[in-house]
Every structure is written in structure tokens, then in C-alpha cells.
Scaffold this active site. Structure first.
Site, PDB file in Angstrom:
ATOM      1  N   SER A  69      -9.768  -0.965   7.414  1.00 14.46           N
ATOM      2  CA  SER A  69      -9.187  -0.728   6.104  1.00 14.46           C
ATOM      3  C   SER A  69      -8.508  -1.924   5.454  1.00 14.46           C
ATOM      4  O   SER A  69      -8.199  -1.883   4.270  1.00 14.46           O
ATOM      5  CB  SER A  69      -8.172   0.420   6.186  1.00 14.46           C
ATOM      6  OG  SER A  69      -8.826   1.631   6.444  1.00 14.46           O
ATOM      7  N   SER A  79      -9.516   1.443   3.383  1.00 16.03           N
ATOM      8  CA  SER A  79      -8.690   2.233   2.481  1.00 16.03           C
ATOM      9  C   SER A  79      -7.646   1.410   1.715  1.00 16.03           C
ATOM     10  O   SER A  79      -7.027   1.915   0.777  1.00 16.03           O
ATOM     11  CB  SER A  79      -7.949   3.338   3.259  1.00 16.03           C
ATOM     12  OG  SER A  79      -7.034   2.789   4.201  1.00 16.03           O
ATOM     13  N   LYS A 139       0.844  -1.195   0.000  1.00  9.45           N
ATOM     14  CA  LYS A 139       0.000   0.000   0.000  1.00  9.45           C
ATOM     15  C   LYS A 139       0.885   1.252   0.000  1.00  9.45           C
ATOM     16  O   LYS A 139       1.927   1.297   0.658  1.00  9.45           O
ATOM     17  CB  LYS A 139      -0.886  -0.036   1.255  1.00  9.45           C
ATOM     18  CG  LYS A 139      -1.956   1.036   1.369  1.00  9.45           C
ATOM     19  CD  LYS A 139      -2.800   0.762   2.620  1.00  9.45           C
ATOM     20  CE  LYS A 139      -3.888   1.796   2.833  1.00  9.45           C
ATOM     21  NZ  LYS A 139      -4.722   1.461   4.029  1.00  9.45           N
TER      22      LYS A 139
END
Length: 514
Positions: free
Chosen positions: A206, A182, A105
Site C-alpha cells: 500500500s 491503499s 494518511k
């Protein structure tokens, strides 16, 4: 019955070679890849090329998943270097993930590669060192393929998987839907076979929500099991790193590789990570004789999700578990407004600015400077505009009460310990080994600007159940439980007490029967 070891080894070589030949790499577990790499039936270069080909086909064209924002241009060379080393030392003992590619990420620092946090403002920010978890993987000779898109600065504000730097990530299972947030790009990358595993972060759901809606596996570990050093902070009271994988076995392998104490993250000093071993805890019979508490608070938002959850509850019984229904006190339904929201608003500015201070002097050093650049870019109305609600959220926290407020101190010193004690008391009173619930109570939501009348959700907050693990710091794993109309996956979660990470991962393994 005993099998001839030479026959087994020969059979595996044939299977691995066949998997390679027919494109079956995506059906291989990380353990399969390790064996094939060690045996020489598969090379790291072949693995890396396979995933890079998938990225080329469907990241910015084909399905246009838009999961990755950056690709490591050195990945092929690094794979070749590993292959050359193995050729010289074919009998050496390699780390479990050596030669195996992964993505991370884009809020994890990566030395020599842009780490934007999804923000166009930080589009040229190149850290000087890797985040702790990334370094552990690279030190173990894993190959970094690239950086995954995310909701901007790890907060979605209604646009799941959208960032001003990377744009909108789509769900590979149904491109009219998002991959939640996210860690949208991380989950979409694994689901789209852009990589066999991905690192993500989780503050309030997330990792778990993206894994749930893409049919993958994700764990929010006990707070402190995985270092946050080098991850752009959102709220360190709740932030944690984690992993998204295709299977529970793969999850266990990566967790064993990245967990551990880190002197620069004090939370990791509170948990005996070396005593938590994931892969040895995997057993298809681990649910037998256990009592699982099925949470009833969060049902009723989508009938198809409820039907999958009902079937999952029946599966627990088939796996040998006793099932009891538990309705949690109402305080566990309002954790965003009572706990996560106020703490996050207090913590973001000082923690984000502490991170900005570590960057190259050409980058903004304060939230005010960051906002000035973001608003200037917004005024230009270009292709890299920020989600307006995300921008408004940043403006709000720029003026928020700091971490010395009585409310903030009370939540951390009184409210959170009370919640932990109350939840453990409920589990003890009901004699349950784990709590069980639908990870989120609605399917993946419709991508911003797209029309899909089939979406049904009557929940005010589909993440409500995920806040329990976030607020308490307890571990929660989500595993696939079924698929509803529109090819939309639904995940279910096991939640345990602090430090019971291996146990809940084992339950996820047993639930799936593998």
C-alpha cells in the site's frame, strides 16, 4: 579544490531566494528547506501557503486530484508560531523537519482532527491523541497540513484509492488512472505538490504501489522499525507505517525522524532502530562491487513496464553492480492465497474492534455495529456509498475463523519463518546483496467508471511481487525508473534482509545517482 565557505553560503542564500521567487519550492529537498528556514531566506508560513495554494488549485478543482479529505485550519497559525520562535532564537538548532509541512494518511490518528479510515461511518471520529509517528513529527515542530484519502480501511478490493468518506483519488500524472492503493492520497499528494512528504501505511503493497505509479519514492520498512500505534489496523502481522517522498534523500530524512521504539507496539522492540541510520548511508557509489539478484518471476504482464525494467537492470551495471538472474520458487508467487489472505481474514475483526474500543462512545464499538451503519448508509444509495466489494469483504471477515484457528497458527508459527529462511538462503546461495524487480508489473490502472483503451495488463495480480516483503517483514524500497506512454511512471524495487533498511535505501539512492 577548496571552495570559500562564505561564497558557498552566499550562493546557497541566492539559490534559496531564487527558488522561492520563481516557484521552485517544489524543486527543493527537505534538506534545502531546512537550510533556507534556518537561514531566514524562507519562512514556514511561505512554505505552508505555497502548498495550501496548490491544494486549493488542484485538490477539488483544476485537476481535481481529490488526494486530501481534510485540511488543517490551524496550519498557517502554527507556521507563524514557528517563524516567531525562530525570529527570537535564530541561532537555535532545530529538528530536521521543524517548520516543514506534511500530510498523513487518514488511517493515522490525529488529535483534534477527524480520522475516518476512509469510511463514512467514522466521519465524526476525532481521536484524543496522535499516532506515534505523527506525534514524533509534531514534537519535532513539523506542520500537519491535512489528511490524505485512501482505499477504505486500507483495502482496495478493486477500487484503488476510493473511499466512502473521500471519494476517488486520481493520479496527478494521468487523471484517467488511479494512484493505486491503499496510500493513494498520500502518494498523489506528494506527486501533485500538495506537500513535500506524506505518511502512509503498507500491509500488502500500500505504500510501494502508489509510489511506483506516481513517480515517487516509498519504503516498506522492516516490520517494527516504525510504530503502528494509532494506525487503524488491517492485519498487524503485516501492517507497517512508512513514508512517501520525492527523493531518496527526503525519504532518509523523514525515516530518521519517525523510526524508534514504542512500548505500545511490541514489534518495535525487536529491532535496534537507533542503530539504523538512513541519511549517513546515502552514497552514490553504494552499488559498486555489489551483487544484485534480478527476480524473473513477475515479468510479461506489460511490455512497456518490462522495457523500463530491462533498462533499469542495465543501469545497475552502469552503477558498478554485478547482476545475476534469480527465479524464485513458485511458493513466492502465491503468497496472497497462502499467507496474507488467510492471516488478514483472521486478524481484522479482533484488531479492528480493539481499535474501535479506543474511540469516543458515540462511535461503533464492534464490527457488527460498524456494518449495520455501513449497510444503512448503502441502502440510502447516497453520495457516500462504500465499494460493494469492500462491504462484502467486511461481511466475510465478520464471520471469519478467529486467530485461534489451526491454519492461522500454522502460517504464523511455521510458514512465515520458513519463507524468511528460504529467501535468505536463496540470497546467500547466490551471494546477492539485494533482490531487484519491478515494483508492480503493470502501470497505474484505469479509474473505476472511466474508459482508457490504452491500458494493458495480463497479470492476475499486479501486486504479487510486493507480497514478498509483506510476508517476510523484510524492507523494500521503490524508486522511479522511467515513464511510459500516457505519462505513466514505473518504479523498481530493492529488497533486503531484516534490518537492512539503510542498505536498500542506499541502493535506491545510488540507482538514481542521487
Amino acid at each position: 579544490m577548496q571552495l570559500n565557505k562564505k561564497f558557498v553560503a552566499c550562493s546557497f542564500l541566492l539559490v534559496a531566494a531564487s527558488a522561492q521567487a520563481d516557484g521552485g519550492i517544489e524543486r527543493m529537498t527537505l534538506a534545502d528547506m531546512r537550510h533556507a528556514l534556518n537561514n531566514g531566506t524562507l519562512s514556514s508560513e511561505q512554505l505552508v501557503r505555497h502548498y495550501l495554494d496548490n491544494i486549493q488549485a488542484n485538490n477539488h478543482q483544476g485537476q481535481n486530484i481529490n488526494a486530501l479529505v481534510t485540511v488543517n485550519e490551524q496550519a498557517i497559525d502554527q507556521a507563524r508560531q514557528w517563524d516567531a520562535e525562530r525570529a527570537k532564537n535564530p541561532n537555535a538548532r532545530y529538528a530536521p523537519l521543524a517548520g516543514i509541512p506534511f500530510v498523513v494518511k487518514d488511517n493515522f490518528d490525529t488529535a483534534g482532527m477527524v480520522t475516518s479510515g476512509g469510511s463514512y461511518v467514522l466521519r465524526s471520529s476525532v481521536p484524543s491523541q496522535d499516532a506515534f509517528a505523527v506525534k514524533k513529527l509534531i514534537d519535532g515542530q513539523a506542520i500537519l497540513l491535512g489528511k490524505a484519502n485512501l482505499s477504505e480501511l486500507a483495502a482496495s478490493f478493486g477500487w484503488f484509492g476510493y473511499s466512502s468518506f473521500g471519494g476517488q483519488t486520481l493520479n496527478p500524472r494521468n487523471t484517467k488512472r488511479d494512484a493505486s492503493g491503499s496510500s493513494s492520497g498520500s502518494a498523489a499528494s506528494v506527486a501533485a505538490a500538495f506537500a513535500p512528504f506524506a505518511l502512509g501505511s503498507d500491509t500488502s503493497g500500500s505504500i510501494r504501489a502508489p509510489a511506483s505509479v506516481t513517480g515517487t519514492v516509498g519504503l516498506r520498512p522492516s516490520l517494527g522499525l516504525i510504530s503502528r500505534s494509532g494506525i487503524i489496523p488491517l492485519s498487524l502481522a503485516f501492517d507497517t507505517g512508512g513514508v512517501i517522498t520525492n527523493s531518496v534523500l527526503d525519504q532518509a530524512i523523514v525515516l530518521d525522524a519517525i523510526k524508534g521504539q514504542d512500548k505500545t507496539d511490541p514489534a518495535t522492540l525487536d529491532i535496534a532502530a537507533d542503530k539504523i541510520q538512513f541519511e549517513p548511508a546515502l552514497s552514490a557509489t553504494s552499488l559498486q562491487g555489489k551483487t544484485i539478484g534480478v527476480i524473473t518471476n513477475f515479468t510479461g504482464a506489460n511490455p512497456e513496464v518490462d522495457a523500463v525494467f530491462k533498462t533499469a537492470r542495465e543501469t545497475l551495471g552502469k552503477r558498478g553492480a554485478k547482476v545475476v538472474s534469480i527465479e524464485l520458487p513458485k511458493a513466492f508467487e502465491t503468497l496472497w492465497g497462502d499467507v496474507l489472505g488467510p492471516v488478514g481474514e483472521s486478524e481484522f475483526k479482533p484488531q479492528f474492534e480493539r481499535y474501535l474500543a479506543t474511540l469516543n462512545p458515540s462511535q461503533p464499538r464492534t464490527l457488527a455495529q460498524f456494518l449495520d451503519l455501513a449497510k444503512k448508509n448503502q441502502a440510502q444509495n447516497g453520495a457516500h456509498g462504500m465499494n460493494p466489494a469492500r462491504l462484502a469483504g467486511l461481511e466475510t471477515v465478520a464471520n471469519a475463523t478467529s486467530t485461534d484457528s489451526p491454519q492461522y497458527i500454522s502460517i504464523l508459527s511455521r510458514k512465515i519463518p520458513q519463507l524468511r529462511a528460504e529467501l535468505m538462503g536463496i540470497m546467500k546461495k547466490n551471494n546477492v546483496d539485494s533482490l531487484f524487480f519491478a515494483t508492480i508489473n503493470c502501470p497505474a490502472s484505469v479509474v473505476q467508471g472511466v474508459t482508457d483503451d490504452s491500458y494493458v495488463c495480463t497479470s492476475g495480480d499486479t501486486y504479487a511481487a510486493s507480497y514478498i516483503a509483506s510476508a517476510t517483514g523484510f524492507p523494500e524500497i521503490t524508486v522511479p525508473a522511467g515513464t511510459i506512454k500516457g505519462n505513466l511512471p514505473v518504479g523498481v524495487s530493492f529488497l533486503g534482509g531484516y534490518g537492512e533498511d539503510a542498505k536498500v535505501v542506499g541502493f535506491g539512492y545510488a540507482f538514481l545517482g542521487r
